[in-house]
Design a protein around this motif. Structure first.
Motif, PDB file in Angstrom:
ATOM      1  N   SER A   1      15.623  34.683  33.676  1.00 22.72           N
ATOM      2  CA  SER A   1      16.951  34.079  33.596  1.00 22.72           C
ATOM      3  C   SER A   1      17.036  32.851  34.498  1.00 22.72           C
ATOM      4  CB  SER A   1      18.003  35.104  33.992  1.00 22.72           C
ATOM      5  OG  SER A   1      19.269  34.515  34.047  1.00 22.72           O
ATOM      6  N   THR A   2      16.461  32.946  35.693  1.00 20.02           N
ATOM      7  CA  THR A   2      16.420  31.803  36.612  1.00 20.02           C
ATOM      8  C   THR A   2      15.671  30.641  35.977  1.00 20.02           C
ATOM      9  OG1 THR A   2      16.416  33.340  38.469  1.00 20.02           O
ATOM     10  CG2 THR A   2      15.734  31.084  38.928  1.00 20.02           C
TER      11      THR A   2
ATOM     12  N   THR B   1      17.828  28.997  33.282  1.00 18.14           N
ATOM     13  CA  THR B   1      18.907  28.227  33.903  1.00 18.14           C
ATOM     14  C   THR B   1      18.382  26.889  34.416  1.00 18.14           C
ATOM     15  OG1 THR B   1      19.991  30.279  34.545  1.00 18.14           O
ATOM     16  CG2 THR B   1      20.697  28.275  35.670  1.00 18.14           C
TER      17      THR B   1
ATOM     18  N   LYS C   1      17.820  24.638  31.454  1.00 20.11           N
ATOM     19  CA  LYS C   1      19.097  24.185  30.891  1.00 20.11           C
ATOM     20  C   LYS C   1      19.720  23.086  31.746  1.00 20.11           C
ATOM     21  CE  LYS C   1      20.374  28.485  28.618  1.00 20.11           C
ATOM     22  NZ  LYS C   1      21.211  29.691  28.726  1.00 20.11           N
ATOM     23  N   ARG C   2      19.568  23.192  33.061  1.00 19.81           N
ATOM     24  CA  ARG C   2      20.121  22.181  33.953  1.00 19.81           C
ATOM     25  C   ARG C   2      19.486  20.816  33.683  1.00 19.81           C
ATOM     26  NH1 ARG C   2      19.162  24.664  38.734  1.00 19.81           N
ATOM     27  NH2 ARG C   2      20.923  26.033  38.388  1.00 19.81           N
TER      28      ARG C   2
END
Length: 83
Positions: free
Chosen positions: A23-24, A27, A30-31
């Protein structure tokens, strides 16, 4: 057997840890993609630097394959250069 029960308990804990790290990773990617979508090259480059360390650490823990990590970094880098 007792060994099988223990391995099942360990698998649950390991899966939770792996899911959290994955998940990290998502993320962080996505950033970078969000910054690329906004067209802000300096912010995208800064986010890419941060995401590189996340990608490498997760590949080092063998949660994703090293070639997947390399491909991900290559695509993000190419997208930033195209801005």
């Amino acid at each position: 057997s007792a060994q099988a029960r223990k391995r099942a308990r360990q698998a649950v804990k390991q899966r939770a840890r792996n899911m959290s790290l994955r998940s990290t990773l998502r993320t962080a990617i996505k950033r970078v993609r969000k910054a690329i979508g906004a067209g802000d090259k300096t912010v995208a480059q800064a986010a890419f630097q941060d995401s590189q360390s996340v990608i490498d650490s997760i590949a080092g823990k063998k949660i994703i394959h090293k070639n997947v990590a390399a491909r991900c970094k290559r695509r993000l880098s190419a997208a930033i250069k195209a801005l």
